[in-house]
Design a protein around this motif. Structure first.
Motif, PDB file in Angstrom:
ATOM      1  N   LYS A  88      -7.126  10.566  -2.227  1.00  0.00           N
ATOM      2  CA  LYS A  88      -7.760  10.468  -0.911  1.00  0.00           C
ATOM      3  C   LYS A  88      -8.848  11.536  -0.827  1.00  0.00           C
ATOM      4  O   LYS A  88      -8.818  12.538  -1.550  1.00  0.00           O
TER       5      LYS A  88
ATOM      6  N   SER B 101      -5.528   2.711  -7.888  1.00  0.00           N
ATOM      7  CA  SER B 101      -4.996   3.978  -7.376  1.00  0.00           C
ATOM      8  C   SER B 101      -6.090   5.026  -7.389  1.00  0.00           C
ATOM      9  O   SER B 101      -7.090   4.890  -8.100  1.00  0.00           O
TER      10      SER B 101
ATOM     11  N   THR C  59       1.160  11.640   0.523  1.00  0.00           N
ATOM     12  CA  THR C  59       0.684  12.814   1.246  1.00  0.00           C
ATOM     13  C   THR C  59       1.306  14.031   0.588  1.00  0.00           C
ATOM     14  O   THR C  59       2.537  14.111   0.449  1.00  0.00           O
TER      15      THR C  59
ATOM     16  N   VAL D  12      -3.651   7.048  -2.772  1.00  0.00           N
ATOM     17  CA  VAL D  12      -3.343   5.684  -2.351  1.00  0.00           C
ATOM     18  C   VAL D  12      -3.167   4.831  -3.607  1.00  0.00           C
ATOM     19  O   VAL D  12      -3.919   4.976  -4.575  1.00  0.00           O
TER      20      VAL D  12
ATOM     21  N   VAL E 109       0.879  -1.158   0.000  1.00  0.00           N
ATOM     22  CA  VAL E 109       0.000   0.000   0.000  1.00  0.00           C
ATOM     23  C   VAL E 109       0.919   1.211   0.000  1.00  0.00           C
ATOM     24  O   VAL E 109       1.768   1.361   0.882  1.00  0.00           O
TER      25      VAL E 109
ATOM     26  N   GLU F  93       0.952   5.126   0.266  1.00  0.00           N
ATOM     27  CA  GLU F  93       0.148   6.283   0.651  1.00  0.00           C
ATOM     28  C   GLU F  93       0.931   7.547   0.348  1.00  0.00           C
ATOM     29  O   GLU F  93       2.034   7.739   0.858  1.00  0.00           O
TER      30      GLU F  93
ATOM     31  N   TYR G 173       5.889   9.705   0.280  1.00  0.00           N
ATOM     32  CA  TYR G 173       5.317   8.369   0.234  1.00  0.00           C
ATOM     33  C   TYR G 173       5.492   7.656   1.562  1.00  0.00           C
ATOM     34  O   TYR G 173       6.549   7.762   2.186  1.00  0.00           O
ATOM     35  N   ARG G 174       4.482   6.908   1.941  1.00  0.00           N
ATOM     36  CA  ARG G 174       4.583   5.937   3.033  1.00  0.00           C
ATOM     37  C   ARG G 174       4.313   4.582   2.395  1.00  0.00           C
ATOM     38  O   ARG G 174       3.244   4.357   1.815  1.00  0.00           O
TER      39      ARG G 174
END
Length: 98
Positions: free
Chosen positions: A41, A38, A7, A48, A3, A5, A76-77
């Motif tokens: 958010k 994809s 931001t 995401v 995943v 994520e 990115y996370r």
């Protein structure tokens, strides 16, 4: 499976300036088989991506090529998980615990 994520780290006008290049990059990753889904958010402070690759190093390499990353407008996370259950459409991506 991963995943990813995103931001946003810059104002939306800066993000939108790079958006066409980011969308083109997304399409490339879908064509290469890395991305499964994809989207933005809600509220719109990032996005995401559901991704697959042989290992985390490969995903990190893919993420580094995102025009959003290159332009410095997002962070990115990356979360790796073992997809032991999936919808039938994703059966080829199921994994087993080792």
């Amino acid at each position: 499976m991963f995943v990813l994520e995103l931001t946003y780290t810059a104002p939306l006008d800066a993000v939108d300036a790079v958006l066409p290049d980011h969308v083109a990059w997304l399409e490339e990753q879908y064509e290469k088989g890395f991305f499964l889904a994809s989207g933005r958010k809600n509220p719109r402070d990032g996005g995401v991506i559901l991704a697959v690759a042989e290992d985390r190093a490969r995903i990190e390499e893919v993420v580094a090529g995102d025009p959003f990353t290159v332009a410095g407008v997002c962070a990115y996370r990356v979360t790796e998980f073992i997809a032991t259950k999936t919808a039938p459409e994703l059966a080829r991506h199921r994994q087993t615990l080792g």
